[in-house]
Design a protein around this motif. Structure first.
Motif, PDB file in Angstrom:
ATOM      1  N   HIS A 137      -1.896   9.008   2.961  1.00  0.00           N
ATOM      2  CA  HIS A 137      -3.185   9.055   2.277  1.00  0.00           C
ATOM      3  C   HIS A 137      -3.875  10.401   2.534  1.00  0.00           C
ATOM      4  O   HIS A 137      -4.366  11.050   1.601  1.00  0.00           O
ATOM      5  CB  HIS A 137      -4.067   7.899   2.749  1.00  0.00           C
ATOM      6  N   THR A 190      -4.514  13.350  -0.299  1.00  0.00           N
ATOM      7  CA  THR A 190      -5.863  13.860  -0.541  1.00  0.00           C
ATOM      8  C   THR A 190      -5.895  15.380  -0.395  1.00  0.00           C
ATOM      9  O   THR A 190      -6.449  16.092  -1.242  1.00  0.00           O
ATOM     10  CB  THR A 190      -6.865  13.200   0.421  1.00  0.00           C
ATOM     11  N   ASN A 223       0.829  -1.208   0.000  1.00  0.00           N
ATOM     12  CA  ASN A 223       0.000   0.000   0.000  1.00  0.00           C
ATOM     13  C   ASN A 223       0.865   1.260   0.000  1.00  0.00           C
ATOM     14  O   ASN A 223       0.555   2.226  -0.691  1.00  0.00           O
ATOM     15  CB  ASN A 223      -0.942   0.015   1.206  1.00  0.00           C
ATOM     16  N   ARG A 256      -1.612   5.748   6.450  1.00  0.00           N
ATOM     17  CA  ARG A 256      -2.790   6.568   6.741  1.00  0.00           C
ATOM     18  C   ARG A 256      -2.469   8.061   6.618  1.00  0.00           C
ATOM     19  O   ARG A 256      -3.225   8.837   6.049  1.00  0.00           O
ATOM     20  CB  ARG A 256      -3.330   6.247   8.124  1.00  0.00           C
ATOM     21  N   ALA A 308      -5.834   1.519  -1.079  1.00  0.00           N
ATOM     22  CA  ALA A 308      -4.616   2.203  -0.655  1.00  0.00           C
ATOM     23  C   ALA A 308      -4.529   2.318   0.858  1.00  0.00           C
ATOM     24  O   ALA A 308      -3.463   2.325   1.419  1.00  0.00           O
ATOM     25  CB  ALA A 308      -4.536   3.584  -1.279  1.00  0.00           C
ATOM     26  N   VAL A 309      -5.674   2.405   1.534  1.00  0.00           N
ATOM     27  CA  VAL A 309      -5.673   2.553   2.974  1.00  0.00           C
ATOM     28  C   VAL A 309      -6.618   1.519   3.564  1.00  0.00           C
ATOM     29  O   VAL A 309      -7.825   1.640   3.455  1.00  0.00           O
ATOM     30  CB  VAL A 309      -6.113   3.973   3.393  1.00  0.00           C
ATOM     31  N   LEU A 339       1.040   4.037  -2.986  1.00  0.00           N
ATOM     32  CA  LEU A 339       0.799   5.441  -2.681  1.00  0.00           C
ATOM     33  C   LEU A 339       1.959   6.317  -3.147  1.00  0.00           C
ATOM     34  O   LEU A 339       1.749   7.401  -3.697  1.00  0.00           O
ATOM     35  CB  LEU A 339       0.560   5.607  -1.180  1.00  0.00           C
TER      36      LEU A 339
END
Length: 170
Positions: free
Chosen positions: A93, A97, A13, A90, A160-161, A17
């Protein structure tokens, strides 16, 4: 086929990312570089106060996007070899975003700045609004609408998370 461990999943992951961030980073860096050089061009003194304000919004949003998209690297350095990959994924991510949101603001503001410079302001607003809708369609609406489509395969491992409540297996 071998079963992926929890640790391997977090590592995959994170690698996924990072690949996504490399793409976003290139785009925001090019936009940021353009915006940094713009005030030094011959036509910039002819801009209106509105255009200068729009420029500042675009520039600051590009700076914020750059900071957020690059921040997972600094976070990774701080947590290196501490076994905290879930926390890192986390965080990265969330930063990715946020970086994309600021990139959207910067892109739309840049379109508004340029179209307002060469076209009547109402046309510039319409084109900038359409640009925002276009980006939101491909960056948010389509991806989020796809989340609930069933394609017959188990896509759970491609997220991804992973679920925040998932406890790591040893």
């Amino acid at each position: 086929m071998a079963v992926e461990t929890e640790k391997q999943r977090w590592q995959r992951n994170f690698a996924d990312l990072l690949q996504e961030l490399r793409v976003a980073q290139t785009g925001v860096q090019i936009l940021f570089a353009f915006l940094l050089t713009l005030p030094f061009s011959n036509g910039f003194p002819k801009t209106t106060e509105f255009q200068k304000d729009t420029y500042v919004v675009a520039l600051l949003a590009a700076a914020a996007a750059t900071a957020l998209i690059i921040s997972p690297v600094a976070f990774h350095r701080a947590l290196f070899r501490q076994g905290r990959k879930p926390e890192l994924v986390r965080y990265a991510h969330s930063m990715a975003t946020g970086g994309l949101a600021f990139m959207l603001i910067s892109m739309v503001s840049s379109v508004l700045l340029i179209t307002d410079f060469i076209l009547p302001r109402p046309v510039a607003f319409v084109l900038s609004g359409l640009t925002g809708v276009w980006f939101l369609t491909f960056w948010a609406a389509l991806p989020f609408s796809r989340r609930n489509w069933a394609d017959g395969e188990d896509d759970e491992d491609d997220e991804a998370v992973p679920d925040r409540d998932a406890s790591p297996r040893s």
